[in-house]
Design a protein around this motif. Sequence first.
Motif, PDB file in Angstrom:
ATOM      1  N   PHE A   3     -16.213 -35.855 -16.210  1.00 33.64           N
ATOM      2  CA  PHE A   3     -15.052 -36.305 -16.955  1.00 33.64           C
ATOM      3  C   PHE A   3     -15.210 -35.923 -18.417  1.00 33.64           C
ATOM      4  O   PHE A   3     -16.224 -36.227 -19.041  1.00 33.64           O
ATOM      5  CB  PHE A   3     -14.859 -37.810 -16.789  1.00 33.64           C
ATOM      6  N   SER A  66      -9.206 -39.160 -20.426  1.00 38.53           N
ATOM      7  CA  SER A  66     -10.172 -38.124 -20.092  1.00 38.53           C
ATOM      8  C   SER A  66      -9.806 -37.565 -18.731  1.00 38.53           C
ATOM      9  O   SER A  66      -9.085 -38.206 -17.955  1.00 38.53           O
ATOM     10  CB  SER A  66     -11.593 -38.682 -20.093  1.00 38.53           C
ATOM     11  N   PHE A  67     -10.289 -36.367 -18.444  1.00 41.03           N
ATOM     12  CA  PHE A  67      -9.927 -35.735 -17.193  1.00 41.03           C
ATOM     13  C   PHE A  67     -11.156 -35.081 -16.582  1.00 41.03           C
ATOM     14  O   PHE A  67     -12.124 -34.744 -17.273  1.00 41.03           O
ATOM     15  CB  PHE A  67      -8.816 -34.697 -17.426  1.00 41.03           C
ATOM     16  N   ALA A  74      -9.704 -33.236  -2.511  1.00 40.38           N
ATOM     17  CA  ALA A  74      -9.414 -34.479  -1.806  1.00 40.38           C
ATOM     18  C   ALA A  74      -9.791 -34.338  -0.328  1.00 40.38           C
ATOM     19  O   ALA A  74      -9.818 -33.232   0.217  1.00 40.38           O
ATOM     20  CB  ALA A  74      -7.938 -34.823  -1.939  1.00 40.38           C
ATOM     21  N   SER A  78      -5.731 -36.742   3.395  1.00 39.75           N
ATOM     22  CA  SER A  78      -5.401 -37.758   2.388  1.00 39.75           C
ATOM     23  C   SER A  78      -3.932 -37.651   1.990  1.00 39.75           C
ATOM     24  O   SER A  78      -3.383 -36.563   1.894  1.00 39.75           O
ATOM     25  CB  SER A  78      -6.282 -37.597   1.160  1.00 39.75           C
ATOM     26  N   PRO A 101      -3.656 -45.578  -4.035  1.00 34.85           N
ATOM     27  CA  PRO A 101      -3.227 -44.460  -3.186  1.00 34.85           C
ATOM     28  C   PRO A 101      -4.359 -43.913  -2.320  1.00 34.85           C
ATOM     29  O   PRO A 101      -5.514 -43.944  -2.717  1.00 34.85           O
ATOM     30  CB  PRO A 101      -2.782 -43.395  -4.206  1.00 34.85           C
TER      31      PRO A 101
ATOM     32  N   LEU B  14      -4.735 -40.132  -9.216  1.00 37.35           N
ATOM     33  CA  LEU B  14      -5.390 -39.607  -8.024  1.00 37.35           C
ATOM     34  C   LEU B  14      -4.550 -38.483  -7.422  1.00 37.35           C
ATOM     35  O   LEU B  14      -3.331 -38.496  -7.511  1.00 37.35           O
ATOM     36  CB  LEU B  14      -5.581 -40.716  -6.977  1.00 37.35           C
ATOM     37  N   LYS B  15      -5.226 -37.571  -6.752  1.00 39.99           N
ATOM     38  CA  LYS B  15      -4.553 -36.409  -6.168  1.00 39.99           C
ATOM     39  C   LYS B  15      -4.972 -36.288  -4.720  1.00 39.99           C
ATOM     40  O   LYS B  15      -6.153 -36.356  -4.403  1.00 39.99           O
ATOM     41  CB  LYS B  15      -4.951 -35.157  -6.933  1.00 39.99           C
ATOM     42  N   ASP B  16      -3.973 -36.117  -3.827  1.00 47.49           N
ATOM     43  CA  ASP B  16      -4.327 -36.012  -2.411  1.00 47.49           C
ATOM     44  C   ASP B  16      -4.421 -34.551  -1.971  1.00 47.49           C
ATOM     45  O   ASP B  16      -4.299 -33.619  -2.787  1.00 47.49           O
ATOM     46  CB  ASP B  16      -3.358 -36.824  -1.541  1.00 47.49           C
ATOM     47  N   GLU B  17      -4.594 -34.360  -0.684  1.00 51.74           N
ATOM     48  CA  GLU B  17      -4.805 -33.031  -0.115  1.00 51.74           C
ATOM     49  C   GLU B  17      -3.628 -32.092  -0.389  1.00 51.74           C
ATOM     50  O   GLU B  17      -3.817 -30.880  -0.552  1.00 51.74           O
ATOM     51  CB  GLU B  17      -5.005 -33.200   1.396  1.00 51.74           C
ATOM     52  N   THR B  18      -2.413 -32.654  -0.457  1.00 52.59           N
ATOM     53  CA  THR B  18      -1.233 -31.807  -0.644  1.00 52.59           C
ATOM     54  C   THR B  18      -0.955 -31.511  -2.114  1.00 52.59           C
ATOM     55  O   THR B  18      -0.028 -30.766  -2.428  1.00 52.59           O
ATOM     56  CB  THR B  18       0.023 -32.476  -0.055  1.00 52.59           C
ATOM     57  N   SER B  20      -0.152 -33.965  -4.233  1.00 58.41           N
ATOM     58  CA  SER B  20       0.673 -35.051  -4.767  1.00 58.41           C
ATOM     59  C   SER B  20      -0.191 -36.008  -5.575  1.00 58.41           C
ATOM     60  O   SER B  20      -1.362 -36.228  -5.266  1.00 58.41           O
ATOM     61  CB  SER B  20       1.337 -35.820  -3.625  1.00 58.41           C
ATOM     62  N   LEU B  21       0.433 -36.576  -6.617  1.00 56.38           N
ATOM     63  CA  LEU B  21      -0.299 -37.476  -7.505  1.00 56.38           C
ATOM     64  C   LEU B  21       0.114 -38.927  -7.281  1.00 56.38           C
ATOM     65  O   LEU B  21       1.277 -39.217  -6.990  1.00 56.38           O
ATOM     66  CB  LEU B  21      -0.034 -37.104  -8.963  1.00 56.38           C
ATOM     67  N   GLY B  22      -0.844 -39.822  -7.407  1.00 58.47           N
ATOM     68  CA  GLY B  22      -0.587 -41.247  -7.332  1.00 58.47           C
ATOM     69  C   GLY B  22      -1.296 -41.936  -8.477  1.00 58.47           C
ATOM     70  O   GLY B  22      -2.224 -41.383  -9.071  1.00 58.47           O
ATOM     71  N   GLN B  23      -0.869 -43.146  -8.793  1.00 59.50           N
ATOM     72  CA  GLN B  23      -1.440 -43.888  -9.914  1.00 59.50           C
ATOM     73  C   GLN B  23      -2.034 -45.197  -9.438  1.00 59.50           C
ATOM     74  O   GLN B  23      -1.550 -45.811  -8.487  1.00 59.50           O
ATOM     75  CB  GLN B  23      -0.349 -44.196 -10.955  1.00 59.50           C
ATOM     76  N   PHE B  24      -3.078 -45.627 -10.130  1.00 59.75           N
ATOM     77  CA  PHE B  24      -3.644 -46.956  -9.912  1.00 59.75           C
ATOM     78  C   PHE B  24      -3.898 -47.558 -11.279  1.00 59.75           C
ATOM     79  O   PHE B  24      -4.543 -46.934 -12.121  1.00 59.75           O
ATOM     80  CB  PHE B  24      -4.944 -46.876  -9.110  1.00 59.75           C
ATOM     81  N   CYS B  54      -8.353 -39.794  -1.850  1.00 59.11           N
ATOM     82  CA  CYS B  54      -7.856 -38.926  -2.901  1.00 59.11           C
ATOM     83  C   CYS B  54      -8.952 -38.618  -3.905  1.00 59.11           C
ATOM     84  O   CYS B  54      -9.982 -39.297  -3.957  1.00 59.11           O
ATOM     85  CB  CYS B  54      -6.680 -39.579  -3.632  1.00 59.11           C
ATOM     86  N   SER B  55      -8.712 -37.617  -4.691  1.00 58.00           N
ATOM     87  CA  SER B  55      -9.641 -37.224  -5.734  1.00 58.00           C
ATOM     88  C   SER B  55      -9.123 -37.757  -7.071  1.00 58.00           C
ATOM     89  O   SER B  55      -7.945 -37.600  -7.375  1.00 58.00           O
ATOM     90  CB  SER B  55      -9.724 -35.695  -5.767  1.00 58.00           C
ATOM     91  N   ILE B  56      -9.982 -38.400  -7.841  1.00 57.83           N
ATOM     92  CA  ILE B  56      -9.570 -38.925  -9.145  1.00 57.83           C
ATOM     93  C   ILE B  56      -9.634 -37.791 -10.158  1.00 57.83           C
ATOM     94  O   ILE B  56     -10.684 -37.186 -10.361  1.00 57.83           O
ATOM     95  CB  ILE B  56     -10.491 -40.079  -9.586  1.00 57.83           C
ATOM     96  N   ILE B  57      -8.509 -37.507 -10.782  1.00 62.27           N
ATOM     97  CA  ILE B  57      -8.481 -36.354 -11.689  1.00 62.27           C
ATOM     98  C   ILE B  57      -8.436 -36.745 -13.160  1.00 62.27           C
ATOM     99  O   ILE B  57      -8.755 -35.940 -14.024  1.00 62.27           O
ATOM    100  CB  ILE B  57      -7.308 -35.406 -11.360  1.00 62.27           C
ATOM    101  N   SER B  58      -8.010 -37.974 -13.451  1.00 59.08           N
ATOM    102  CA  SER B  58      -7.998 -38.384 -14.859  1.00 59.08           C
ATOM    103  C   SER B  58      -7.990 -39.898 -14.950  1.00 59.08           C
ATOM    104  O   SER B  58      -7.670 -40.591 -13.968  1.00 59.08           O
ATOM    105  CB  SER B  58      -6.789 -37.796 -15.597  1.00 59.08           C
TER     106      SER B  58
END
Lengths: 168, 157
Positions: A3, A66-67, A74, A78, A101, B14-18, B20-24, B54-58
């Motif tokens: 990050f 941060s990123f 993923a 997912s 998500p 978060l970012k999924d396989e496709t 698409s972005l989601g927020q938490f 999902c993968s956390i991107i930021s």
Amino acid sequence: MAFVERPTASLTYILIDETGSRSPFSLDVPQTTLADAAIIAAGLLRPLIEQITDCAILSYSLTYSSFDDAPAPATPGSRVERKGMFSFRTAAGKTVTYQLPGIPDGVVLQSGRIDDDNLAVAAFTNAIVQAGAIFCDSNGVDLTSLKEAYERYRRTTRKMLPSERAPD
Amino acid sequence: MATVIIQPGVGLTLKDETGSLGQFRLFIRQNTTAAAGLSAAAALRSLVNDLSDCSIISERYTLTAEEQNPAPGAGNRTGVGVFVFETGTVGEYLVIAVPGITPSFVMTTGPGLGVDLDVAAPAIADFIDGVLSGPWCNPFGYQPTILLSAIYEIRPS
């Protein structure tokens, strides 16, 4: 995979005009600027803005972000639409729900309930409600215990549509 | 009209396989220091990483101040004051767009008629000084050194 802080933190004012329309106005500060100092500076700038605009200032927010410069891919399968819904009781006796998500199959029971005995689930919920935790609801009231946790599918928005939809 | 710090918040994207972005998002106690908040965000990221496909991107940490009893808005936000500042680095500028700029600050004489803002007006000059003397910078971290131009634009909705 690491990050990386953005070089700046973003300060955004929200202004409203006589029609009720809102408009943002953004500035940046170096990432190393202390939050308290930035908020104070924002407060000092506010009356100077109010002198030159007819709009009224509703709020301002300071965001440090941060990123991940090389995010791991993923997990196959997912989907952000598949949410883990976590409802917590607050110290005021109310309930607040947060959605996560991409909840995986492995933590969801046959009934659709999220297995609160799962180690990852327990670690997550305990971090939020344990004594000394700093998380709270939108009114600043502490979260005290997990009320329920379950799987829920939310609709796909336009932004969530796959970017590659044409046949190959 | 009083300003209240609501409370800080932590957000993960978060970012999924496709793709698409989601927020938490979670809120944090009002008197939490920024350092503690950022530390909590990092800890939360680790826990969410174990709990989502999902993968956390930021991630972001946000402090919000909101007017308790805001004054009613006036004017129209489509009239924007655009201030361009030079920085100490050639080719780097700070551009600030203030919505709803008061029309009386627009020049009514001279070559800048109807376009330039009157930088000699005390309120405009105070704002410019406030930007130059504060911690402000452009999104790349370059701080303003001098005003280059101040103009009036109409930006329709």
